[in-house]
Design an enzyme around this catalytic site. Sequence first.
Site, short mmCIF file in Angstrom:
data_model
loop_
_atom_site.label_atom_id
_atom_site.label_comp_id
_atom_site.label_asym_id
_atom_site.label_seq_id
_atom_site.Cartn_x
_atom_site.Cartn_y
_atom_site.Cartn_z
N GLU A 115 0.85 -1.20 0.00
CA GLU A 115 0.00 0.00 0.00
C GLU A 115 0.88 1.24 0.00
O GLU A 115 1.96 1.25 0.60
CB GLU A 115 -0.91 -0.02 1.24
CG GLU A 115 -2.09 0.91 1.18
CD GLU A 115 -3.13 0.57 2.25
OE1 GLU A 115 -3.58 -0.61 2.28
OE2 GLU A 115 -3.45 1.45 3.07
N ASP A 117 0.02 5.31 0.72
CA ASP A 117 -1.12 6.09 1.21
C ASP A 117 -0.87 7.59 1.25
O ASP A 117 0.21 8.04 1.65
CB ASP A 117 -1.44 5.70 2.66
CG ASP A 117 -1.92 4.28 2.81
OD1 ASP A 117 -2.43 3.71 1.83
OD2 ASP A 117 -1.76 3.72 3.91
N GLU A 119 -3.31 10.09 3.37
CA GLU A 119 -4.48 10.08 4.24
C GLU A 119 -4.56 11.40 5.00
O GLU A 119 -3.55 11.86 5.57
CB GLU A 119 -4.40 8.93 5.25
CG GLU A 119 -4.38 7.56 4.60
CD GLU A 119 -4.10 6.45 5.60
OE1 GLU A 119 -4.88 5.49 5.65
OE2 GLU A 119 -3.08 6.54 6.33
N THR A 133 1.47 10.27 5.12
CA THR A 133 1.93 9.42 4.03
C THR A 133 2.41 8.11 4.65
O THR A 133 2.93 8.09 5.77
CB THR A 133 3.08 10.08 3.26
OG1 THR A 133 4.21 10.25 4.13
CG2 THR A 133 2.66 11.43 2.71
N ILE A 146 3.50 -3.40 9.45
CA ILE A 146 4.62 -2.48 9.63
C ILE A 146 4.38 -1.25 8.76
O ILE A 146 4.51 -1.29 7.54
CB ILE A 146 5.95 -3.15 9.24
CG1 ILE A 146 6.16 -4.46 10.00
CG2 ILE A 146 7.11 -2.19 9.49
CD1 ILE A 146 6.18 -4.32 11.50
N GLY A 147 3.97 -0.17 9.40
CA GLY A 147 3.76 1.08 8.69
C GLY A 147 5.04 1.89 8.63
O GLY A 147 5.94 1.74 9.46
N GLU A 149 5.11 5.55 8.43
CA GLU A 149 4.39 6.81 8.41
C GLU A 149 5.31 8.02 8.47
O GLU A 149 6.26 8.04 9.25
CB GLU A 149 3.41 6.88 9.60
CG GLU A 149 2.39 5.77 9.65
CD GLU A 149 2.86 4.55 10.48
OE1 GLU A 149 4.07 4.44 10.74
OE2 GLU A 149 2.01 3.72 10.83
N ARG A 287 9.58 2.93 18.26
CA ARG A 287 9.51 1.91 17.22
C ARG A 287 10.67 0.93 17.33
O ARG A 287 11.79 1.30 17.68
CB ARG A 287 9.54 2.57 15.83
CG ARG A 287 8.35 3.47 15.53
CD ARG A 287 7.08 2.69 15.26
NE ARG A 287 7.19 1.86 14.07
CZ ARG A 287 6.76 2.22 12.86
NH1 ARG A 287 6.18 3.38 12.68
NH2 ARG A 287 6.88 1.40 11.83
#
Length: 295
Positions: A115, A117, A119, A133, A146-147, A149, A287
């Site tokens: 993906e 993004d 948003e 993003t 696991i993003g 961002e 993280r």
Amino acid sequence: MANLFLLSLLLIFLFNSSNAQGPLSPGYYPSSKVQSLGFNQGFRNLWGPQHQSLDQSALTIWLDKTSGGSGFKSLENYRSGYFGTSVKLQPGYTAGIITSFYLSNNQDYPGNHDEIDIEFLGTTPNKPYTLQTNVYIRGSGDGNIIGREMKFHLWFDPTKAYHNYAILWDPNEIIFFVDDVPIRRYPRKNDATFPQRPMYVYGSIWDASSWATEEGRIKADYRYQPFVGKYNNFKIAGCTANENPWCGRSPSSSPSRAGGLSRQQIAAMLWVQRNYKVYDYCRDPRRDHTHTPEC
């Protein structure tokens, strides 16, 4: 040496311009290289048709108590390309609500999808919208996703007028643009950290109260319904799934056909990141960065 001197001067100007009202000119405008298309030429309704209306080239989607919102999907899936639209957001109380434009192959690979993004995270009156993003690579919906961002505020009010938001995805990098200003570059450092499988283009509005606003602390309040997202000026220029990802349909990310960003674009991007970036997953001490080796 002369080029390094000019770049140094540009960076000095960049880091001394934190009070400027807008970013430096990128000097190159990829959106101008792509012809706009009507909604029905490139997309179809995916869900919530009763909460979606089309007026000539402008699409309106909305969310209220009677629905889970509305979404749309491209007619084709793509291996690479330039994907953009102009969006106008709703003013006032929109906490918990996500208005989005993104690429995904979740329907083809549920629980194991890719993906990319854009948003808009809803907010409360007198607080700015956050543009998030994100990039997923073979993510899952089981809580272990696991993003990657990176979040920004904007240098304008996105509820006052339409602004252009775009993703340029090629085999070497992903670049996010706002009004043709690059705000984030995500390079391909290795195969494991870069999406390569074909994806469709989506847009949607939905209730994400569990996380969207201040990490879920402020929820959607349906006294302020309907929650509305407006889209127009759709742009797609890409290589479809059955074509080579270098088919040549998408515009270059910079004046150089070799791709990458020009020095002027990099300076504009660094200005945005210095003044408007509010979160970077690589700099989050909470993280576990063993899962994000590109950091």
